[in-house]
Design a protein around this motif. Structure first.
Motif, PDB file in Angstrom:
ATOM      1  N   SER A  76       0.793  -1.233   0.000  1.00 17.01           N
ATOM      2  CA  SER A  76       0.000   0.000   0.000  1.00 17.01           C
ATOM      3  C   SER A  76       0.825   1.282   0.000  1.00 17.01           C
ATOM      4  CB  SER A  76      -0.893   0.020   1.242  1.00 17.01           C
ATOM      5  OG  SER A  76      -0.095   0.171   2.415  1.00 17.01           O
ATOM      6  N   SER A  77       2.148   1.156  -0.134  1.00 18.30           N
ATOM      7  CA  SER A  77       3.040   2.314   0.044  1.00 18.30           C
ATOM      8  C   SER A  77       2.854   2.940   1.422  1.00 18.30           C
ATOM      9  CB  SER A  77       2.807   3.366  -1.050  1.00 18.30           C
ATOM     10  OG  SER A  77       3.083   2.834  -2.333  1.00 18.30           O
ATOM     11  N   CYS A  78       2.415   2.125   2.381  1.00 15.69           N
ATOM     12  CA  CYS A  78       2.156   2.562   3.763  1.00 15.69           C
ATOM     13  C   CYS A  78       1.087   3.652   3.812  1.00 15.69           C
ATOM     14  CB  CYS A  78       3.444   3.028   4.451  1.00 15.69           C
ATOM     15  SG  CYS A  78       4.054   1.841   5.673  1.00 15.69           S
ATOM     16  N   ARG A  79       0.094   3.538   2.932  1.00 14.03           N
ATOM     17  CA  ARG A  79      -1.002   4.520   2.908  1.00 14.03           C
ATOM     18  C   ARG A  79      -2.317   3.800   3.225  1.00 14.03           C
ATOM     19  NH1 ARG A  79      -2.338   6.671  -1.704  1.00 14.03           N
ATOM     20  NH2 ARG A  79      -1.293   5.131  -3.012  1.00 14.03           N
ATOM     21  N   ALA A  80      -2.862   4.089   4.371  1.00 23.02           N
ATOM     22  CA  ALA A  80      -4.100   3.421   4.776  1.00 23.02           C
ATOM     23  C   ALA A  80      -5.268   3.767   3.874  1.00 23.02           C
ATOM     24  CB  ALA A  80      -4.437   3.780   6.227  1.00 23.02           C
ATOM     25  N   GLN A  81      -5.232   4.957   3.281  1.00 21.35           N
ATOM     26  CA  GLN A  81      -6.364   5.427   2.492  1.00 21.35           C
ATOM     27  C   GLN A  81      -6.346   4.933   1.045  1.00 21.35           C
ATOM     28  OE1 GLN A  81      -8.874   7.345   3.875  1.00 21.35           O
ATOM     29  NE2 GLN A  81      -7.837   6.968   5.814  1.00 21.35           N
ATOM     30  N   VAL A  82      -5.423   4.070   0.697  1.00 19.85           N
ATOM     31  CA  VAL A  82      -5.260   3.668  -0.702  1.00 19.85           C
ATOM     32  C   VAL A  82      -6.529   3.025  -1.260  1.00 19.85           C
ATOM     33  CG1 VAL A  82      -4.201   1.439  -0.098  1.00 19.85           C
ATOM     34  CG2 VAL A  82      -3.741   2.489  -2.334  1.00 19.85           C
ATOM     35  N   ASN A  83      -7.183   2.193  -0.467  1.00 14.90           N
ATOM     36  CA  ASN A  83      -8.472   1.584  -0.826  1.00 14.90           C
ATOM     37  C   ASN A  83      -9.043   0.903   0.408  1.00 14.90           C
ATOM     38  OD1 ASN A  83      -7.327  -1.046  -0.625  1.00 14.90           O
ATOM     39  ND2 ASN A  83      -6.688  -0.978  -2.784  1.00 14.90           N
ATOM     40  N   CYS A  84     -10.117   0.155   0.241  1.00 11.54           N
ATOM     41  CA  CYS A  84     -10.791  -0.445   1.396  1.00 11.54           C
ATOM     42  C   CYS A  84      -9.919  -1.451   2.143  1.00 11.54           C
ATOM     43  CB  CYS A  84     -12.092  -1.116   0.960  1.00 11.54           C
ATOM     44  SG  CYS A  84     -13.416   0.058   0.587  1.00 11.54           S
ATOM     45  N   GLY A  85      -8.898  -2.002   1.479  1.00 10.36           N
ATOM     46  CA  GLY A  85      -8.020  -2.971   2.133  1.00 10.36           C
ATOM     47  C   GLY A  85      -7.090  -2.354   3.153  1.00 10.36           C
ATOM     48  N   GLY A  86      -6.954  -1.031   3.120  1.00 10.86           N
ATOM     49  CA  GLY A  86      -6.144  -0.342   4.104  1.00 10.86           C
ATOM     50  C   GLY A  86      -4.648  -0.560   3.953  1.00 10.86           C
ATOM     51  N   ARG A 105     -13.477  -0.896   6.696  1.00  9.98           N
ATOM     52  CA  ARG A 105     -13.055  -0.326   7.978  1.00  9.98           C
ATOM     53  C   ARG A 105     -11.539  -0.116   8.032  1.00  9.98           C
ATOM     54  NH1 ARG A 105     -13.958  -3.045  14.001  1.00  9.98           N
ATOM     55  NH2 ARG A 105     -12.583  -1.592  15.123  1.00  9.98           N
ATOM     56  N   CYS A 106     -10.779  -0.980   7.344  1.00  6.81           N
ATOM     57  CA  CYS A 106      -9.316  -0.872   7.368  1.00  6.81           C
ATOM     58  C   CYS A 106      -8.833   0.453   6.782  1.00  6.81           C
ATOM     59  CB  CYS A 106      -8.680  -2.021   6.597  1.00  6.81           C
ATOM     60  SG  CYS A 106      -8.908  -3.648   7.364  1.00  6.81           S
ATOM     61  N   LYS A 107      -9.655   1.056   5.947  1.00 12.33           N
ATOM     62  CA  LYS A 107      -9.286   2.321   5.316  1.00 12.33           C
ATOM     63  C   LYS A 107      -9.307   3.468   6.311  1.00 12.33           C
ATOM     64  CE  LYS A 107     -10.483   5.165   1.284  1.00 12.33           C
ATOM     65  NZ  LYS A 107     -11.363   5.254   0.083  1.00 12.33           N
ATOM     66  N   THR A 108     -10.179   3.388   7.294  1.00  8.96           N
ATOM     67  CA  THR A 108     -10.341   4.484   8.259  1.00  8.96           C
ATOM     68  C   THR A 108      -9.799   4.144   9.649  1.00  8.96           C
ATOM     69  OG1 THR A 108     -12.576   3.695   8.770  1.00  8.96           O
ATOM     70  CG2 THR A 108     -12.367   5.390   7.067  1.00  8.96           C
ATOM     71  N   ASP A 109      -9.611   2.871   9.921  1.00  7.46           N
ATOM     72  CA  ASP A 109      -9.135   2.421  11.231  1.00  7.46           C
ATOM     73  C   ASP A 109      -7.816   1.677  11.036  1.00  7.46           C
ATOM     74  OD1 ASP A 109      -8.685   1.308  13.730  1.00  7.46           O
ATOM     75  OD2 ASP A 109     -10.774   0.702  14.047  1.00  7.46           O
ATOM     76  N   VAL A 110      -6.712   2.414  11.077  1.00  3.93           N
ATOM     77  CA  VAL A 110      -5.398   1.821  10.801  1.00  3.93           C
ATOM     78  C   VAL A 110      -5.055   0.737  11.827  1.00  3.93           C
ATOM     79  CG1 VAL A 110      -2.939   2.289  10.553  1.00  3.93           C
ATOM     80  CG2 VAL A 110      -4.604   3.948   9.721  1.00  3.93           C
ATOM     81  N   ARG A 111      -5.379   0.981  13.058  1.00  2.00           N
ATOM     82  CA  ARG A 111      -5.095  -0.005  14.111  1.00  2.00           C
ATOM     83  C   ARG A 111      -5.792  -1.331  13.815  1.00  2.00           C
ATOM     84  NH1 ARG A 111      -3.166   0.407  19.253  1.00  2.00           N
ATOM     85  NH2 ARG A 111      -3.713  -1.321  20.641  1.00  2.00           N
ATOM     86  N   PHE A 112      -7.040  -1.257  13.424  1.00  2.00           N
ATOM     87  CA  PHE A 112      -7.812  -2.455  13.086  1.00  2.00           C
ATOM     88  C   PHE A 112      -7.171  -3.188  11.903  1.00  2.00           C
ATOM     89  CE2 PHE A 112     -11.412  -4.344  10.639  1.00  2.00           C
ATOM     90  CZ  PHE A 112     -11.840  -5.263  11.580  1.00  2.00           C
ATOM     91  N   GLY A 113      -6.763  -2.433  10.887  1.00  2.00           N
ATOM     92  CA  GLY A 113      -6.176  -3.036   9.701  1.00  2.00           C
ATOM     93  C   GLY A 113      -4.852  -3.719   9.978  1.00  2.00           C
ATOM     94  N   ILE A 114      -4.002  -3.101  10.793  1.00  2.00           N
ATOM     95  CA  ILE A 114      -2.716  -3.705  11.136  1.00  2.00           C
ATOM     96  C   ILE A 114      -2.922  -4.946  11.985  1.00  2.00           C
ATOM     97  CG2 ILE A 114      -0.566  -3.364  12.421  1.00  2.00           C
ATOM     98  CD1 ILE A 114      -0.598  -0.453  11.488  1.00  2.00           C
ATOM     99  N   ASP A 115      -3.870  -4.882  12.908  1.00  2.00           N
ATOM    100  CA  ASP A 115      -4.198  -6.052  13.730  1.00  2.00           C
ATOM    101  C   ASP A 115      -4.599  -7.229  12.841  1.00  2.00           C
ATOM    102  OD1 ASP A 115      -5.015  -7.849  15.657  1.00  2.00           O
ATOM    103  OD2 ASP A 115      -6.356  -6.476  16.698  1.00  2.00           O
ATOM    104  N   LEU A 116      -5.489  -6.994  11.888  1.00  2.00           N
ATOM    105  CA  LEU A 116      -5.931  -8.074  10.999  1.00  2.00           C
ATOM    106  C   LEU A 116      -4.786  -8.597  10.136  1.00  2.00           C
ATOM    107  CD1 LEU A 116      -9.435  -6.935   9.674  1.00  2.00           C
ATOM    108  CD2 LEU A 116      -8.933  -8.699  11.362  1.00  2.00           C
ATOM    109  N   GLY A 117      -3.954  -7.692   9.643  1.00  2.00           N
ATOM    110  CA  GLY A 117      -2.839  -8.115   8.809  1.00  2.00           C
ATOM    111  C   GLY A 117      -1.868  -9.001   9.561  1.00  2.00           C
TER     112      GLY A 117
END
Length: 230
Positions: A76-86, A105-117
């Motif tokens: 993602s180039s470390c960009r949470a807003q790139v798309n819905c996948g965060g 949700r991963c697009k707006t909640d970086v903590r949630f997205g990193i946790d899932l990843g």
């Protein structure tokens, strides 16, 4: 003790070892405080979150933080807003499950997205260990699985146990899931431009960033080119 049992035992010992050329590819001496002036500058604001969730799931025992960020840069180039996948491009539930309350949700909640990843990476590690993957190849297989799915990773491990080279094992698996007769039907894109070359692209990014951060990158296994469509 069977060969598979021995491999599992060795993998369980990895956290106790300083491994540089096998399962763990470390960036020895890297100064993460220099992230902001490196090619990984976009990851700097998320460093503490990466470290927190790597520790939570034990991912830090198999993937160096610099290697993890090399993967995120590729995703993602470390960009949470790139798309819905965060930031970590999590497919389920964030990117593709439109009926889920966590869709996008991963697009707006970086903590949630990193946790899932990180949870996904841990699941891949456990699966590879349980299948008795060669400890020298675990990291490559985990990265391949993150890009093409754990089913493809599992099939690659099975192919490897039948005597194929690692590159050919991953290519044959990728063709099974993304080649003729599948809904994707695009070996060139899913297997040759991504898929089987995804781990090496991450390793290349890792080596460059590690040096920028003042570290010494450990060797990682080089993959010989896969033989066409095996």
């Amino acid at each position: 003790m069977t060969v598979v049992a021995v491999r599992r035992f060795v993998l369980l010992l990895i956290p106790l070892l300083l491994v540089t050329a096998t399962g763990i590819a470390a960036c020895e001496g890297a100064d993460l405080s220099r992230l902001g002036s490196s090619s990984f500058r976009a990851c700097a604001p998320y460093k503490d979150l990466f470290l927190e969730f790597m520790g939570k799931y034990g991912v830090d025992q198999i993937i160096d933080p610099v290697m993890l960020m090399a993967q995120v840069i590729r995703e993602s180039s470390c960009r949470a807003q790139v798309n819905c996948g965060g930031i970590m491009q999590v497919d389920h539930p964030c990117r593709v499950d439109k009926g889920s309350p966590d869709y996008c949700r991963c697009k707006t909640d970086v903590r949630f997205g990193i946790d899932l990843g990180m949870k996904h990476l841990k699941g891949s590690l456990d699966k590879a260990m349980n299948m008795g993957a060669n400890e020298d190849e675990v990291l490559t297989l985990i990265l391949f699985g993150y890009n093409r799915g754990n089913g493809a990773m599992a099939t690659a491990i099975e192919n490897r146990e039948q005597g194929m080279s690692l590159a050919d094992a991953m290519m044959k698996s990728c063709i099974k899931y993304y080649g003729p007769g599948t809904k994707w039907n695009d070996v060139d894109y899913y297997c040759k431009k991504t898929g089987t070359v995804y781990p090496e692209k991450i390793y290349s990014t890792f080596r460059k960033a590690c040096k920028e951060l003042g570290g010494t990158p450990a060797d990682v296994p080089a993959l010989s080119p896969a033989a066409g469509t095996v």
